[in-house]
Design a protein around this motif. Structure first.
Motif, PDB file in Angstrom:
ATOM      1  N   ALA A   1       0.824  -1.206   0.000  1.00 55.44           N
ATOM      2  CA  ALA A   1       0.000   0.000   0.000  1.00 55.44           C
ATOM      3  C   ALA A   1       0.859   1.257   0.000  1.00 55.44           C
ATOM      4  O   ALA A   1       0.527   2.250  -0.665  1.00 55.44           O
ATOM      5  N   ALA A   2       1.975   1.239   0.734  1.00 49.06           N
ATOM      6  CA  ALA A   2       2.843   2.415   0.788  1.00 49.06           C
ATOM      7  C   ALA A   2       3.513   2.663  -0.557  1.00 49.06           C
ATOM      8  O   ALA A   2       3.676   3.819  -0.985  1.00 49.06           O
ATOM      9  N   ARG A   3       3.914   1.596  -1.249  1.00 44.02           N
ATOM     10  CA  ARG A   3       4.547   1.802  -2.555  1.00 44.02           C
ATOM     11  C   ARG A   3       3.548   2.318  -3.573  1.00 44.02           C
ATOM     12  O   ARG A   3       3.865   3.191  -4.391  1.00 44.02           O
ATOM     13  N   ARG A   4       2.327   1.780  -3.544  1.00 40.61           N
ATOM     14  CA  ARG A   4       1.289   2.289  -4.446  1.00 40.61           C
ATOM     15  C   ARG A   4       1.007   3.764  -4.170  1.00 40.61           C
ATOM     16  O   ARG A   4       0.840   4.559  -5.090  1.00 40.61           O
ATOM     17  N   MET A   5       0.950   4.116  -2.895  1.00 39.13           N
ATOM     18  CA  MET A   5       0.740   5.516  -2.547  1.00 39.13           C
ATOM     19  C   MET A   5       1.901   6.369  -3.027  1.00 39.13           C
ATOM     20  O   MET A   5       1.707   7.476  -3.548  1.00 39.13           O
ATOM     21  N   ALA A   6       3.127   5.871  -2.883  1.00 35.68           N
ATOM     22  CA  ALA A   6       4.300   6.648  -3.260  1.00 35.68           C
ATOM     23  C   ALA A   6       4.301   6.983  -4.748  1.00 35.68           C
ATOM     24  O   ALA A   6       4.705   8.086  -5.148  1.00 35.68           O
ATOM     25  N   ARG A   7       3.842   6.052  -5.564  1.00 32.24           N
ATOM     26  CA  ARG A   7       3.833   6.325  -6.997  1.00 32.24           C
ATOM     27  C   ARG A   7       2.514   6.918  -7.470  1.00 32.24           C
ATOM     28  O   ARG A   7       2.264   7.035  -8.670  1.00 32.24           O
ATOM     29  N   GLY A   8       1.636   7.291  -6.510  1.00 34.68           N
ATOM     30  CA  GLY A   8       0.415   7.995  -6.857  1.00 34.68           C
ATOM     31  C   GLY A   8      -0.726   7.130  -7.326  1.00 34.68           C
ATOM     32  O   GLY A   8      -1.720   7.639  -7.853  1.00 34.68           O
ATOM     33  N   ALA A   9      -0.642   5.814  -7.131  1.00 35.43           N
ATOM     34  CA  ALA A   9      -1.696   4.908  -7.589  1.00 35.43           C
ATOM     35  C   ALA A   9      -2.630   4.472  -6.475  1.00 35.43           C
ATOM     36  O   ALA A   9      -3.641   3.818  -6.741  1.00 35.43           O
ATOM     37  N   GLY A  10      -2.325   4.799  -5.232  1.00 31.64           N
ATOM     38  CA  GLY A  10      -3.145   4.360  -4.101  1.00 31.64           C
ATOM     39  C   GLY A  10      -3.324   5.477  -3.101  1.00 31.64           C
ATOM     40  O   GLY A  10      -2.569   6.449  -3.065  1.00 31.64           O
ATOM     41  N   SER A  11      -4.329   5.322  -2.269  1.00 28.98           N
ATOM     42  CA  SER A  11      -4.647   6.335  -1.266  1.00 28.98           C
ATOM     43  C   SER A  11      -3.760   6.178  -0.037  1.00 28.98           C
ATOM     44  O   SER A  11      -3.430   5.054   0.362  1.00 28.98           O
ATOM     45  N   PRO A  12      -3.386   7.303   0.591  1.00 35.38           N
ATOM     46  CA  PRO A  12      -2.657   7.211   1.857  1.00 35.38           C
ATOM     47  C   PRO A  12      -3.436   6.492   2.952  1.00 35.38           C
ATOM     48  O   PRO A  12      -2.828   5.973   3.895  1.00 35.38           O
ATOM     49  N   LEU A  13      -4.754   6.446   2.820  1.00 29.88           N
ATOM     50  CA  LEU A  13      -5.564   5.769   3.842  1.00 29.88           C
ATOM     51  C   LEU A  13      -5.179   4.296   3.962  1.00 29.88           C
ATOM     52  O   LEU A  13      -5.123   3.754   5.068  1.00 29.88           O
ATOM     53  N   TRP A  14      -4.934   3.640   2.815  1.00 26.30           N
ATOM     54  CA  TRP A  14      -4.601   2.215   2.866  1.00 26.30           C
ATOM     55  C   TRP A  14      -3.230   1.997   3.491  1.00 26.30           C
ATOM     56  O   TRP A  14      -3.044   1.086   4.304  1.00 26.30           O
ATOM     57  N   ALA A  15      -2.266   2.836   3.131  1.00 28.77           N
ATOM     58  CA  ALA A  15      -0.936   2.705   3.735  1.00 28.77           C
ATOM     59  C   ALA A  15      -1.005   2.944   5.239  1.00 28.77           C
ATOM     60  O   ALA A  15      -0.361   2.239   6.027  1.00 28.77           O
ATOM     61  N   PHE A  16      -1.784   3.934   5.652  1.00 34.88           N
ATOM     62  CA  PHE A  16      -1.945   4.212   7.082  1.00 34.88           C
ATOM     63  C   PHE A  16      -2.651   3.054   7.778  1.00 34.88           C
ATOM     64  O   PHE A  16      -2.245   2.632   8.868  1.00 34.88           O
ATOM     65  N   LEU A  17      -3.706   2.534   7.162  1.00 35.69           N
ATOM     66  CA  LEU A  17      -4.483   1.453   7.774  1.00 35.69           C
ATOM     67  C   LEU A  17      -3.616   0.226   8.016  1.00 35.69           C
ATOM     68  O   LEU A  17      -3.575  -0.311   9.134  1.00 35.69           O
ATOM     69  N   PHE A  18      -2.900  -0.224   6.994  1.00 37.85           N
ATOM     70  CA  PHE A  18      -2.087  -1.428   7.158  1.00 37.85           C
ATOM     71  C   PHE A  18      -0.900  -1.175   8.080  1.00 37.85           C
ATOM     72  O   PHE A  18      -0.509  -2.058   8.860  1.00 37.85           O
ATOM     73  N   GLY A  19      -0.308   0.012   8.004  1.00 40.65           N
ATOM     74  CA  GLY A  19       0.751   0.342   8.946  1.00 40.65           C
ATOM     75  C   GLY A  19       0.239   0.351  10.373  1.00 40.65           C
ATOM     76  O   GLY A  19       0.919  -0.112  11.300  1.00 40.65           O
ATOM     77  N   ALA A  20      -0.975   0.876  10.562  1.00 38.26           N
ATOM     78  CA  ALA A  20      -1.575   0.886  11.900  1.00 38.26           C
ATOM     79  C   ALA A  20      -1.837  -0.527  12.397  1.00 38.26           C
ATOM     80  O   ALA A  20      -1.614  -0.833  13.581  1.00 38.26           O
ATOM     81  N   LEU A  21      -2.288  -1.423  11.530  1.00 38.33           N
ATOM     82  CA  LEU A  21      -2.523  -2.807  11.939  1.00 38.33           C
ATOM     83  C   LEU A  21      -1.217  -3.486  12.342  1.00 38.33           C
ATOM     84  O   LEU A  21      -1.183  -4.273  13.298  1.00 38.33           O
ATOM     85  N   ALA A  22      -0.136  -3.178  11.626  1.00 46.14           N
ATOM     86  CA  ALA A  22       1.167  -3.763  11.984  1.00 46.14           C
ATOM     87  C   ALA A  22       1.650  -3.236  13.331  1.00 46.14           C
ATOM     88  O   ALA A  22       2.153  -3.994  14.164  1.00 46.14           O
ATOM     89  N   VAL A  23       1.495  -1.934  13.558  1.00 46.43           N
ATOM     90  CA  VAL A  23       1.987  -1.337  14.805  1.00 46.43           C
ATOM     91  C   VAL A  23       1.146  -1.779  15.994  1.00 46.43           C
ATOM     92  O   VAL A  23       1.673  -2.102  17.067  1.00 46.43           O
ATOM     93  N   THR A  24      -0.179  -1.825  15.830  1.00 41.26           N
ATOM     94  CA  THR A  24      -1.049  -2.114  16.970  1.00 41.26           C
ATOM     95  C   THR A  24      -1.130  -3.590  17.327  1.00 41.26           C
ATOM     96  O   THR A  24      -1.823  -3.947  18.285  1.00 41.26           O
ATOM     97  N   THR A  25      -0.451  -4.458  16.585  1.00 37.12           N
ATOM     98  CA  THR A  25      -0.359  -5.841  17.070  1.00 37.12           C
ATOM     99  C   THR A  25       0.390  -5.893  18.395  1.00 37.12           C
ATOM    100  O   THR A  25       0.264  -6.866  19.143  1.00 37.12           O
ATOM    101  N   GLY A  26       1.167  -4.846  18.681  1.00 34.37           N
ATOM    102  CA  GLY A  26       1.896  -4.792  19.940  1.00 34.37           C
ATOM    103  C   GLY A  26       3.213  -5.538  19.918  1.00 34.37           C
ATOM    104  O   GLY A  26       3.956  -5.508  20.903  1.00 34.37           O
ATOM    105  N   ASN A  27       3.514  -6.206  18.813  1.00 34.39           N
ATOM    106  CA  ASN A  27       4.800  -6.892  18.686  1.00 34.39           C
ATOM    107  C   ASN A  27       5.818  -5.918  18.117  1.00 34.39           C
ATOM    108  O   ASN A  27       5.605  -5.353  17.039  1.00 34.39           O
ATOM    109  N   PRO A  28       6.934  -5.672  18.808  1.00 31.46           N
ATOM    110  CA  PRO A  28       7.878  -4.660  18.310  1.00 31.46           C
ATOM    111  C   PRO A  28       8.459  -4.982  16.947  1.00 31.46           C
ATOM    112  O   PRO A  28       8.925  -4.080  16.246  1.00 31.46           O
ATOM    113  N   TYR A  29       8.425  -6.260  16.539  1.00 35.38           N
ATOM    114  CA  TYR A  29       8.931  -6.602  15.214  1.00 35.38           C
ATOM    115  C   TYR A  29       8.034  -6.037  14.113  1.00 35.38           C
ATOM    116  O   TYR A  29       8.497  -5.773  13.005  1.00 35.38           O
ATOM    117  N   GLY A  30       6.758  -5.859  14.405  1.00 36.67           N
ATOM    118  CA  GLY A  30       5.875  -5.207  13.448  1.00 36.67           C
ATOM    119  C   GLY A  30       6.228  -3.749  13.270  1.00 36.67           C
ATOM    120  O   GLY A  30       6.269  -3.230  12.144  1.00 36.67           O
TER     121      GLY A  30
END
Length: 735
Positions: free
Chosen positions: A172-201
């Protein structure tokens, strides 16, 4: 038009096929060993706690921040790894709560995340220009690589959840970077990775965002840089919500293995990667205890990687290194982490980083396999494959020569599989990809026959049926203090046993020291004497201060235990003896355990785990103290009729409130809030609102006419466009 419709529909069909294949293959370990997915930490920490948290959510308790009866393991906000702020996790907690059999619940949830991981990997490979066939093959193989399956899926479930969202975030972040995707998707998936609570995410999101910045800079895509920086910064606003309670509790807790050290545990070597296609390979990597060799195929990736190396379009990596720069960057960073120190602050066991290395290598492999294998110079390529297989087989044999039969079978599978795949590549490319997928399943059948469970970690034998577990749990009264091991970890949460022992990644230092309790909830034989010894609070023993109604004694640790005065033997079996009180504890509606001499308590109520109220009287001019059967976690606010008081740690880290001498009567109120929660909540909401606003701004700007579009001389228009068709045989020959 019909052709275009068919091509547009083919992508979702392939993605669906990837998911369906992973669902089926994921059942192979379960059919071989129905406890495969509920092992080690999954058995004693994750599954029982998920079931318990699901029940609390159904009762309307959201977010479930604290369970005082779970003691060291009950600070869910500080524990972080349960991901109480992650909506997918919360939905799965409720789902697990509907199961009586934890083994079945485990296979359902673990299959779900393996499927999501495969889908994310497929989308990521396609984003970097890989064809559907190679992307699908890599996506199906990745969830069943050695570490991901035997460690993340079988035991360390939080790691699987964190890793699952990484390819989605990257895509999602790469699609957003090249202008093909919304920042909402990159934020959403990044938020899901961070909020798992595992520092490796969190680490993965940081590395991916940094790699995409490098990629955009290398490609000269200047507009991508601010987009990545803004969205990366907004995702970072979620970090305080997840980790401030953890950091705020660090003053009273300890965690094994923190700091910087290197003891060799789970530290792979680069030479281990030479055998990543041998299903029987047991790497010479130090495990837990005194093991010098992994019992599981923990560095295995996929059977077809090494055999196909001589047949790939390697020139594409040179020709397209700019659009692939992010993949190279991620691979380089994680290779360094995988062979780095065994302990780096919150990050232990470098083998955990290997799965991200395989994700990056998988993307590169899918790109160079697109269009099928190169079939010119057939004899030379065949000799190179034979040499690679012989070397892999020799290294595998050297690591475990007594398992030579397994190695012969592994080598035979590779030879038969690669010969069949190359034969089909000349005729029908889709059939070749099908062989690669079938080989993934065949390799897993062999592996689960040789390694039916993860023998590198702890084995916990107890009934996985909650009904059966409750029926076999010793009778008890109120909170039970375990001497030895009565029930492992957090199993008491689903067994109906309110046990002081619990599994935690954060040991409350003073409590663990005073009770001789380790992180998984077991205690030593001497803990029996410790809890009955008098303390400096009017001589009251610790067993009274923690309001224990029962003491469960493991007979193998303390045989023939005799009850102290005021206690009786209420249950005895071959394995466990339970002591119970002869008289009930005072103040049954709250958690007050002791009031010092002169203090008379008229009322004590605790409506929930975070709040408590005590009414008292005492002589003016005399100080006094109230002791609560609560650990003094940072975050307690104490008031006396609106006047702020300070709580402190008493014996074993229990919460003590000192009453002022100039007060005759009043009401003491307790309220616990995790450290940093208000700030973390505010920043998370700010990030969510900001990304919505930023997405709207980019959408508005994209609709504005551009009178003078810039032309990038180095632009590669097809570098992000996946191939819509497989090349013909003549095109493959020309390649």
């Amino acid at each position: 038009m019909t052709t275009l419709v068919r091509r547009s529909a083919r992508g979702p069909l392939v993605a669906f096929g990837v998911c369906a294949a992973v669902v089926l293959i994921a059942q192979i370990p379960f059919l071989r060993n129905r406890l495969f997915y509920v092992w080690d930490d999954s058995a004693v920490q994750f599954l029982p706690t998920w079931h318990y948290l699901g029940g609390r959510l159904l009762e309307g308790d959201w977010p479930p921040l604290l369970d005082v009866d779970n003691w060291m393991g009950g600070n869910f906000a500080a524990e972080a790894l349960f991901g109480i702020w992650n909506p997918v996790n919360l939905a799965n907690f409720v789902l697990v709560n509907q199961f009586d059999d934890l083994a079945v619940a485990a296979v359902v949830v673990k299959t779900e995340f393996l499927v999501l991981l495969a889908l994310g990997a497929y989308l990521l490979c396609r984003e970097y220009g890989a064809g559907r066939g190679p992307a699908a093959v890599i996506a199906i193989a990745l969830p069943f690589s050695g570490f991901t399956l035997y460690y993340d899926a079988a035991t360390w479930a939080a790691g699987l959840m964190a890793f699952t969202w990484l390819p989605f975030t990257w895509w999602a972040a790469r699609r957003m970077a090249r202008g093909a995707g919304s920042p909402l998707w990159a934020f959403l998936f990044g938020a899901l990775a961070v909020t798992t609570g595992n520092p490796y995410g969190l680490l993965g999101v940081c590395v991916v965002m940094a790699a995409l910045l490098v990629e955009s800079w290398v490609r000269g895509d200047r507009p991508a840089l601010p987009r990545l920086l803004v969205v990366g910064g907004l995702v970072a606003l979620l970090v305080p919500l997840v980790y401030l309670p953890l950091l705020g509790s660090s003053a009273v807790t300890t965690r094994a293995g923190q700091g910087f050290a290197s003891d060799g545990v789970l530290m792979p070597r680069l030479s281990d990667l030479l055998s990543l296609s041998m299903a029987s390979h047991q790497p010479m990597v130090r495990g837990f205890g005194h093991s010098i060799r992994m019992i599981t195929p923990s560095v295995y990736f996929a059977w077809f990687i090494v055999p196909l190396l001589p047949w790939l379009h390697w020139s594409r990596l040179r020709e397209r290194w700019r659009p692939l720069a992010g993949v190279f960057a991620v691979a380089a960073v994680y290779v360094l982490l995988a062979v780095g120190p065994s302990n780096m602050w919150m990050f232990r066991f470098p083998l955990r980083h290997l799965e991200v290395v395989y994700l990056a290598l998988g993307v590169l492999f899918a790109v160079v396999l697109t269009g099928g294998p190169k079939l010119d110079h057939f004899r030379r390529r065949a000799l190179l494959t034979a040499g690679a297989l012989v070397l892999s087989a020799y290294l595998t044999f050297s690591a475990g020569p007594w398992q030579w039969r397994h190695h012969v079978i592994s080598l035979a599978l590779l030879v038969v599989g690669i010969v069949l795949a190359l034969w089909l590549a000349r005729r029908r490319l889709a059939a070749m990809y099908g062989v690669l997928v079938v080989g993934v399943a065949a390799g897993l059948v062999a592996q689960t026959a040789w390694f039916p469970f993860n023998g590198d970690v702890a084995v916990h034998n107890y009934p996985r049926s909650i009904t059966e577990l409750r029926a076999q749990t010793p009778p008890h009264e109120g909170t039970t203090f375990p001497v030895g091991s009565v029930l492992p970890g957090n199993v008491g949460l689903v067994a109906g046993l309110s046990s002081v022992g619990s599994y935690t990644g954060l040991q409350f230092r003073d409590f663990a020291s005073a009770t001789c309790m380790v992180y998984h909830g077991n205690t030593c034989a001497g803990s029996f004497d410790r809890i009955f010894a008098p303390t400096d609070l009017d001589g009251r023993p610790l067993v009274d201060l923690i309001r224990a109604g029962s003491v469960g004694v493991d007979n193998s640790v303390r045989p023939d235990v005799q009850p102290p005065p005021g206690w009786r033997v209420s249950f005895r079996s071959e394995t466990v003896t339970v002591l119970s009180r002869e008289q009930p504890l005072p103040w049954p509606d709250g958690r007050l355990s002791h009031a010092t001499a002169g203090v008379r308590v008229t009322e004590d109520t605790s409506p929930d785990d975070r709040d408590e109220s005590v009414r008292f009287t005492k002589p003016r001019g005399q100080a006094g103290s109230l002791v609560f059967a609560r650990l003094a976690w940072p975050g307690y606010r104490v008031e006396l009729d609106g006047r702020e008081l300070t709580g402190r740690q008493g014996p074993a880290g229990l919460l003590v409130v000192d009453l002022p001498a100039d007060v005759e009567a009043g009401q003491v109120t307790l309220r616990w809030t995790p450290p940093g929660l208000p700030l973390g909540t505010a920043l998370a909401l700010l990030g969510l609102l900001a990304v919505v606003a930023y997405s709207g701004f980019l959408r508005w700007r994209s609709r504005r006419p551009d009178p003078a579009p810039l032309v990038d001389a180095d632009h590669e228009p097809a570098d992000h466009e996946p191939a819509d068709r497989e090349p013909t045989g003549r095109e493959r020959a020309d390649a």
